[in-house]
Design an enzyme around this catalytic site. Structure first.
Site, PDB file in Angstrom:
ATOM      1  N   LYS A  18      79.636 -26.570 -39.514  1.00 53.75           N
ATOM      2  CA  LYS A  18      80.081 -25.175 -39.322  1.00 53.75           C
ATOM      3  C   LYS A  18      81.466 -25.207 -38.697  1.00 53.75           C
ATOM      4  CE  LYS A  18      79.648 -24.905 -34.588  1.00 53.75           C
ATOM      5  NZ  LYS A  18      80.816 -24.824 -33.707  1.00 53.75           N
ATOM      6  N   ASP A 145      73.294 -23.974 -31.032  1.00 52.72           N
ATOM      7  CA  ASP A 145      73.880 -23.720 -32.360  1.00 52.72           C
ATOM      8  C   ASP A 145      72.881 -23.898 -33.490  1.00 52.72           C
ATOM      9  OD1 ASP A 145      76.378 -23.058 -31.457  1.00 52.72           O
ATOM     10  OD2 ASP A 145      77.239 -25.059 -31.749  1.00 52.72           O
TER      11      ASP A 145
HETATM   12  O1  C5P Z   1      72.484 -25.742 -26.169  1.00 51.46           O
HETATM   13  P1  C5P Z   1      73.333 -26.972 -26.217  1.00 51.46           P
HETATM   14  O2  C5P Z   1      72.587 -28.188 -25.757  1.00 51.46           O
HETATM   15  O3  C5P Z   1      74.018 -27.170 -27.514  1.00 51.46           O
HETATM   16  O4  C5P Z   1      74.503 -26.737 -25.157  1.00 51.46           O
HETATM   17  C1  C5P Z   1      75.263 -27.785 -24.606  1.00 51.46           C
HETATM   18  C2  C5P Z   1      75.830 -27.319 -23.275  1.00 51.46           C
HETATM   19  O5  C5P Z   1      76.801 -26.292 -23.501  1.00 51.46           O
HETATM   20  C3  C5P Z   1      74.797 -26.677 -22.362  1.00 51.46           C
HETATM   21  O6  C5P Z   1      74.219 -27.640 -21.535  1.00 51.46           O
HETATM   22  C4  C5P Z   1      75.632 -25.701 -21.566  1.00 51.46           C
HETATM   23  O7  C5P Z   1      76.268 -26.366 -20.516  1.00 51.46           O
HETATM   24  C5  C5P Z   1      76.697 -25.275 -22.546  1.00 51.46           C
HETATM   25  N1  C5P Z   1      76.403 -23.982 -23.203  1.00 51.46           N
HETATM   26  C6  C5P Z   1      76.552 -22.797 -22.507  1.00 51.46           C
HETATM   27  N2  C5P Z   1      76.299 -21.595 -23.138  1.00 51.46           N
HETATM   28  C7  C5P Z   1      75.938 -21.565 -24.444  1.00 51.46           C
HETATM   29  C8  C5P Z   1      75.815 -22.775 -25.185  1.00 51.46           C
HETATM   30  C9  C5P Z   1      76.056 -23.958 -24.528  1.00 51.46           C
HETATM   31  O8  C5P Z   1      76.886 -22.808 -21.324  1.00 51.46           O
HETATM   32  N3  C5P Z   1      75.726 -20.392 -25.035  1.00 51.46           N
END
Ligand code: C5P
Length: 297
Positions: A18, A145
């Site tokens: 993406k 995502d």
């Molecule tokens: O959800 P994911 O593991 O992909 O997110 C990685 C990091 O990015 C999370 O640990 C968080 O610190 C940050 N994040 C965030 N807000 C979001 C998505 C991700 O703070 N909406």
């Protein structure tokens, strides 16, 4: 269908990258995440996923990138575990083979897309026990995502990443994707941006309108990612890539996700190809990709 007699069979699925056309961070949430608003587009750069059922009760990843974790730390394995936990089906054990082409830690959603492909593939193999909406909901447990990547296409994504609005598809244009050789930690960019004053915010509505009208140059003017000013590494190379893309005829450029990949939107294939060739001399991870439509209901 509790039993799946798939010994020896190989099941395949594409996992598309993406790109962010826009990205805005709205603020920190009580759960440690951030509320976002972003316009995401699936593109043709893709990993290939294969599932081989082993019936040994052990689900693991094998990949051409040998340094990737093979256990639950890999989003693909986490997706399989989440699927079986929510359906109550028994995990028979499988090898998830990932042929990676999407660079990792690049802002292109590769790991999330692999996870989404595993969700789709298992759901298909087991006779669709979960609806698309169910898959989107449970997939948020794997990563922010992943819900978008379940159906992909062109979507406005809000909340932590779970509020999805499907939009009319981006039909035309070509993207050159170029990742300077740095790995960016998404969490670190969120930390740096949190509480900071944002001088500019993306015009999501204008970008959505431009897509609906098929107006690439109006869309290109609105490509904007607030994270670009907060990436801790590789800023010099990212500026260089931006310059090369614009000099090469891109209608607009922006960083994707938490970086460091920079994307350029083109309306002419010859210019896009030439920019890709030029950039690939300095940056190995340079790709030409086209928009891919989402899965329709
Ligand atoms: O959800 P994911 O593991 O992909 O997110 C990685 C990091 O990015 C999370 O640990 C968080 O610190 C940050 N994040 C965030 N807000 C979001 C998505 C991700 O703070 N909406």
């Amino acid at each position: 269908m509790e039993k799946l007699d798939a010994r020896g069979a190989v099941f395949t699925e594409k996992a598309y990258a993406k790109v962010n056309l826009t990205l805005e961070v709205l603020g920190a949430r009580a759960d440690g995440y951030h509320d976002l608003r972003m316009l995401l587009q699936t593109v043709s750069l893709a990993d290939d996923i294969e599932i081989h059922y082993t019936y040994d009760g052990r689900t693991r990843v094998e990949s051409n990138l040998t340094y990737l974790p093979s256990d639950r730390r890999n989003h693909a394995v986490a997706a399989a575990r989440t699927f079986f936990a929510h359906t109550g089906l028994t995990d028979p054990g499988m090898i998830i083979r990932l042929e990676k082409r999407i660079p990792v830690c690049a802002g292109l959603g590769g790991g999330s897309s692999d996870a989404a492909a595993v969700f789709r593939l298992l759901n298909r193999n087991y006779g669709y026990p979960l609806s698309w909406t169910d898959l989107e909901t449970i997939s948020a447990e794997v990563g922010s995502d992943v819900p978008f990547c379940i159906r992909g296409g062109t979507q406005l994504v809000e909340g932590r990443g779970e509020k999805l609005t499907k939009l009319s598809p981006l039909q035309d244009g070509l993207f050159v994707l170029c990742k300077p050789p740095y790995a960016v930690s998404t969490a670190s960019v969120f930390q740096l941006i949190s509480g900071s004053h944002l001088a500019r915010r993306p015009d999501h509505t204008g970008a959505v309108r431009a897509i609906a009208e098929g107006n690439l140059s109006e869309l290109a003017k609105r490509l904007y990612n607030v994270m670009e000013d907060f990436v801790p590494v590789g800023r010099h190379d990212m500026a260089l890539v931006r310059g090369e893309l614009m000099d090469g005829g891109a209608l607009g450029v922006a960083m994707s996700g938490s970086g460091p990949t920079v994307i350029g939107l083109f309306d002419r294939k010859d210019l896009a190809l030439s920019a890709q060739r030029t950039l690939s001399k300095s940056f190995q991870d340079t790709f030409l990709a086209v928009p891919v439509s989402g899965i329709e209901l």
